[in-house]
Design an enzyme around this catalytic site. Structure first.
Site, PDB file in Angstrom:
ATOM      1  N   TYR A  82       0.840  -1.200   0.000  1.00 49.18           N
ATOM      2  CA  TYR A  82       0.000   0.000   0.000  1.00 49.18           C
ATOM      3  C   TYR A  82       0.881   1.260   0.000  1.00 49.18           C
ATOM      4  O   TYR A  82       1.812   1.384   0.787  1.00 49.18           O
ATOM      5  CB  TYR A  82      -0.968   0.022   1.188  1.00 49.18           C
ATOM      6  CG  TYR A  82      -2.033  -1.067   1.115  1.00 49.18           C
ATOM      7  CD1 TYR A  82      -2.191  -1.863  -0.019  1.00 49.18           C
ATOM      8  CD2 TYR A  82      -2.892  -1.303   2.178  1.00 49.18           C
ATOM      9  CE1 TYR A  82      -3.160  -2.853  -0.091  1.00 49.18           C
ATOM     10  CE2 TYR A  82      -3.869  -2.292   2.116  1.00 49.18           C
ATOM     11  CZ  TYR A  82      -3.990  -3.069   0.982  1.00 49.18           C
ATOM     12  OH  TYR A  82      -4.946  -4.053   0.913  1.00 49.18           O
ATOM     13  N   SER A 122      -5.523 -13.796   1.613  1.00 48.49           N
ATOM     14  CA  SER A 122      -6.391 -12.923   0.838  1.00 48.49           C
ATOM     15  C   SER A 122      -6.406 -13.374  -0.611  1.00 48.49           C
ATOM     16  O   SER A 122      -5.354 -13.774  -1.144  1.00 48.49           O
ATOM     17  CB  SER A 122      -5.886 -11.477   0.935  1.00 48.49           C
ATOM     18  OG  SER A 122      -6.771 -10.622   0.261  1.00 48.49           O
ATOM     19  N   HIS A 178      -0.975 -12.014   0.782  1.00 48.86           N
ATOM     20  CA  HIS A 178      -1.823 -11.078   0.034  1.00 48.86           C
ATOM     21  C   HIS A 178      -2.513 -11.720  -1.165  1.00 48.86           C
ATOM     22  O   HIS A 178      -3.684 -11.468  -1.425  1.00 48.86           O
ATOM     23  CB  HIS A 178      -0.966  -9.894  -0.435  1.00 48.86           C
ATOM     24  CG  HIS A 178      -1.730  -8.635  -0.627  1.00 48.86           C
ATOM     25  ND1 HIS A 178      -1.175  -7.395  -0.416  1.00 48.86           N
ATOM     26  CD2 HIS A 178      -3.014  -8.392  -1.011  1.00 48.86           C
ATOM     27  CE1 HIS A 178      -2.091  -6.465  -0.663  1.00 48.86           C
ATOM     28  NE2 HIS A 178      -3.203  -7.043  -1.031  1.00 48.86           N
ATOM     29  N   ARG A 179      -1.787 -12.553  -1.893  1.00 52.73           N
ATOM     30  CA  ARG A 179      -2.370 -13.243  -3.058  1.00 52.73           C
ATOM     31  C   ARG A 179      -1.701 -14.598  -3.203  1.00 52.73           C
ATOM     32  O   ARG A 179      -0.547 -14.763  -2.815  1.00 52.73           O
ATOM     33  CB  ARG A 179      -2.175 -12.424  -4.342  1.00 52.73           C
ATOM     34  CG  ARG A 179      -3.087 -11.224  -4.405  1.00 52.73           C
ATOM     35  CD  ARG A 179      -3.193 -10.617  -5.804  1.00 52.73           C
ATOM     36  NE  ARG A 179      -4.189  -9.550  -5.794  1.00 52.73           N
ATOM     37  CZ  ARG A 179      -5.464  -9.696  -6.118  1.00 52.73           C
ATOM     38  NH1 ARG A 179      -5.910 -10.866  -6.538  1.00 52.73           N
ATOM     39  NH2 ARG A 179      -6.308  -8.685  -6.058  1.00 52.73           N
ATOM     40  N   GLN A 227     -11.159   7.558   3.291  1.00 56.25           N
ATOM     41  CA  GLN A 227     -10.142   8.308   4.035  1.00 56.25           C
ATOM     42  C   GLN A 227     -10.709   9.663   4.468  1.00 56.25           C
ATOM     43  O   GLN A 227      -9.965  10.626   4.667  1.00 56.25           O
ATOM     44  CB  GLN A 227      -8.880   8.489   3.176  1.00 56.25           C
ATOM     45  CG  GLN A 227      -8.292   7.178   2.651  1.00 56.25           C
ATOM     46  CD  GLN A 227      -7.784   6.257   3.762  1.00 56.25           C
ATOM     47  OE1 GLN A 227      -6.975   6.665   4.587  1.00 56.25           O
ATOM     48  NE2 GLN A 227      -8.265   5.020   3.780  1.00 56.25           N
TER      49      GLN A 227
HETATM   50  P1  NAP Z   1     -14.380   0.873  -0.735  1.00 55.92           P
HETATM   51  O1  NAP Z   1     -15.058   1.254   0.532  1.00 55.92           O
HETATM   52  O2  NAP Z   1     -15.043  -0.053  -1.661  1.00 55.92           O
HETATM   53  O3  NAP Z   1     -14.022   2.183  -1.569  1.00 55.92           O
HETATM   54  C1  NAP Z   1     -13.500   3.312  -0.943  1.00 55.92           C
HETATM   55  C2  NAP Z   1     -13.447   4.418  -1.963  1.00 55.92           C
HETATM   56  O4  NAP Z   1     -14.773   4.815  -2.256  1.00 55.92           O
HETATM   57  C3  NAP Z   1     -12.692   5.623  -1.454  1.00 55.92           C
HETATM   58  O5  NAP Z   1     -11.938   6.160  -2.544  1.00 55.92           O
HETATM   59  C4  NAP Z   1     -13.826   6.584  -1.091  1.00 55.92           C
HETATM   60  O6  NAP Z   1     -13.445   7.921  -1.236  1.00 55.92           O
HETATM   61  C5  NAP Z   1     -14.853   6.224  -2.134  1.00 55.92           C
HETATM   62  N1  NAP Z   1     -16.231   6.603  -1.793  1.00 55.92           N
HETATM   63  C6  NAP Z   1     -17.114   7.183  -2.650  1.00 55.92           C
HETATM   64  N2  NAP Z   1     -18.270   7.421  -2.028  1.00 55.92           N
HETATM   65  C7  NAP Z   1     -18.152   6.998  -0.771  1.00 55.92           C
HETATM   66  C8  NAP Z   1     -19.034   6.998   0.351  1.00 55.92           C
HETATM   67  N3  NAP Z   1     -20.265   7.489   0.290  1.00 55.92           N
HETATM   68  N4  NAP Z   1     -18.609   6.470   1.501  1.00 55.92           N
HETATM   69  C9  NAP Z   1     -17.365   5.963   1.589  1.00 55.92           C
HETATM   70  N5  NAP Z   1     -16.462   5.957   0.563  1.00 55.92           N
HETATM   71  C10 NAP Z   1     -16.855   6.477  -0.605  1.00 55.92           C
HETATM   72  O7  NAP Z   1     -13.004   0.267  -0.274  1.00 55.92           O
HETATM   73  P2  NAP Z   1     -11.514   0.228  -0.906  1.00 55.92           P
HETATM   74  O8  NAP Z   1     -10.793   1.455  -0.488  1.00 55.92           O
HETATM   75  O9  NAP Z   1     -11.540  -0.109  -2.340  1.00 55.92           O
HETATM   76  O10 NAP Z   1     -10.946  -1.027  -0.123  1.00 55.92           O
HETATM   77  C11 NAP Z   1     -11.075  -1.069   1.301  1.00 55.92           C
HETATM   78  C12 NAP Z   1      -9.928  -1.809   1.895  1.00 55.92           C
HETATM   79  O11 NAP Z   1      -9.932  -3.138   1.432  1.00 55.92           O
HETATM   80  C13 NAP Z   1      -8.537  -1.284   1.546  1.00 55.92           C
HETATM   81  O12 NAP Z   1      -8.161  -0.161   2.289  1.00 55.92           O
HETATM   82  C14 NAP Z   1      -7.707  -2.487   1.886  1.00 55.92           C
HETATM   83  O13 NAP Z   1      -7.491  -2.551   3.279  1.00 55.92           O
HETATM   84  C15 NAP Z   1      -8.601  -3.628   1.446  1.00 55.92           C
HETATM   85  N6  NAP Z   1      -8.258  -4.117   0.093  1.00 55.92           N
HETATM   86  C16 NAP Z   1      -7.678  -5.341   0.006  1.00 55.92           C
HETATM   87  C17 NAP Z   1      -7.355  -5.874  -1.227  1.00 55.92           C
HETATM   88  C18 NAP Z   1      -6.736  -7.227  -1.276  1.00 55.92           C
HETATM   89  O14 NAP Z   1      -6.290  -7.666  -2.346  1.00 55.92           O
HETATM   90  N7  NAP Z   1      -6.685  -7.936  -0.174  1.00 55.92           N
HETATM   91  C19 NAP Z   1      -7.613  -5.144  -2.404  1.00 55.92           C
HETATM   92  C20 NAP Z   1      -8.216  -3.900  -2.291  1.00 55.92           C
HETATM   93  C21 NAP Z   1      -8.550  -3.395  -1.040  1.00 55.92           C
HETATM   94  P3  NAP Z   1     -13.093   8.856   0.062  1.00 55.92           P
HETATM   95  O15 NAP Z   1     -11.807   8.325   0.629  1.00 55.92           O
HETATM   96  O16 NAP Z   1     -12.956  10.201  -0.567  1.00 55.92           O
HETATM   97  O17 NAP Z   1     -14.244   8.759   1.012  1.00 55.92           O
END
Ligand code: NAP
Length: 301
Positions: free
Chosen positions: A59, A161, A131-132, A267
């Site tokens: 990350y 994951s 992770h993968r 964030q």
């Molecule tokens: P998400 O909650 O699906 O998407 C978050 C994104 O959506 C942010 O850019 C956020 O922007 C935006 N967003 C738009 N409208 C929103 C609203 N109403 N409320 C909240 N967010 C909104 O999650 P993600 O960030 O893609 O993934 C979450 C976590 O999953 C990561 O941080 C990581 O820990 C994990 N992850 C793991 C893998 C893996 O391979 N294991 C892959 C991807 C992610 P703002 O920040 O501006 O609110």
């Protein structure tokens, strides 16, 4: 209502000793203008009850600071405010290598985990996740590295994951302790875990489930026709309960009997706080299936 049904009940991860919050906070997008701003986000998550913090060595790779920078930023926060460490379940991941792309060999995973510990400035990662899947690593070798890290006290519990159920089983066969968790992509738009055996395996073995990208990376804020149909079905529930659409989207995930823990990716302080609304939402069966049907685009048989 039993703990099994109560959305706000803490989640015991698998058969491990690790208890996690029903909502987690993800640090994939964690990049601070300042350590103070980063600390404010961490404190918001913890104060909101999102006490499992999910990071990874990769990350931050898309920032000028590069690989390791999200962990390093959390490390700076923890050096500035050491008391925060005891308030969180610290989860990280290793095994993605730029330009390779995967390496779960014993030598690599061991040094990756030790590098994570150094960047985070901690002696112990509570949940360390591969992770993968790495097609070239024998699961016995991966298991050996994870076992040694655990025996050395460098990590607490182990998760994976993006593993298929067969890959989970292959790794588990070489471990003499149970895997604590899996981390698939799962949301109202990423519904494969419902049918590919991932969630069934979690139910079979009681594995903890961390759901990544619970808003489909933000696509549940808008998007194509399919997303719009899912949004319409989520909005019915959001309006009934007086919560945000995002909260309804998280609640849809939590409603599954495997009790997945959505990893909130926002964030923004207000959106992190708002996520807690998800724990007040109860889907009826018909509402839950309406979201699934909208996502499938065709009626269920
Ligand atoms: P998400 O909650 O699906 O998407 C978050 C994104 O959506 C942010 O850019 C956020 O922007 C935006 N967003 C738009 N409208 C929103 C609203 N109403 N409320 C909240 N967010 C909104 O999650 P993600 O960030 O893609 O993934 C979450 C976590 O999953 C990561 O941080 C990581 O820990 C994990 N992850 C793991 C893998 C893996 O391979 N294991 C892959 C991807 C992610 P703002 O920040 O501006 O609110």
């Amino acid at each position: 209502m039993t703990d099994r049904q109560d959305p706000s009940a803490p989640r015991v991860l698998g058969q491990s000793a690790l208890t996690a919050s029903p909502l987690a906070w993800g640090m994939w997008r964690f990049k601070g203008e300042s350590v103070d701003d980063a600390q404010a986000l961490v404190e918001t998550a913890l104060d909101t009850g999102l006490t499992l913090l999910d990071t990874a060595d990769i990350y931050g790779v898309d920032t000028p600071q590069g690989f390791g920078s999200a962990e390093a930023l959390l490390g700076q926060v923890l050096r500035q405010a050491p008391s925060l460490r005891a308030r969180m379940v610290l989860a990280s991941k290793g095994g993605i290598v730029l330009g390779v792309p995967y390496d779960s060999s014993a030598a690599y995973l061991t040094q990756a985990c030790e590098a994570s510990l150094r960047r985070l400035g901690v002696e112990h990662i509570d949940l360390y996740q591969v992770h993968r899947p790495d097609s070239l690593a024998h699961p016995a070798e991966t298991a050996d590295a994870l076992t040694r890290l655990r025996e050395a006290g460098k990590i607490g519990e182990v998760g994976v994951s993006n593993y298929a159920p067969s890959q989970v089983s292959a790794l588990q066969a070489h471990l003499d302790f149970p895997l604590a968790s899996i981390q698939p992509e799962f949301s109202a738009l990423a519904i494969e875990p419902l049918s590919d055996g991932v969630l069934d395996q979690a139910l079979q073995h009681g594995l903890g489930v961390l759901a990544w990208s619970p808003l489909a990376g933000g696509r549940l804020g808008g998007g194509d026709d399919r997303a719009q149909a899912v949004i319409a079905a989520l909005d019915v529930v959001a309006e009934t309960h007086g919560v945000s659409r995002a909260a309804a989207a998280y609640a849809w995930i939590i409603a599954h009997p495997a009790r997945p823990i959505p990893i909130i990716g926002s964030q923004k302080v207000e959106r992190i706080r708002e996520a807690a609304q998800a724990l007040t939402v109860r889907f009826t069966r018909a509402q839950w299936y309406a979201v699934l049907t909208a996502s499938r685009g065709v009626a269920l048989p």
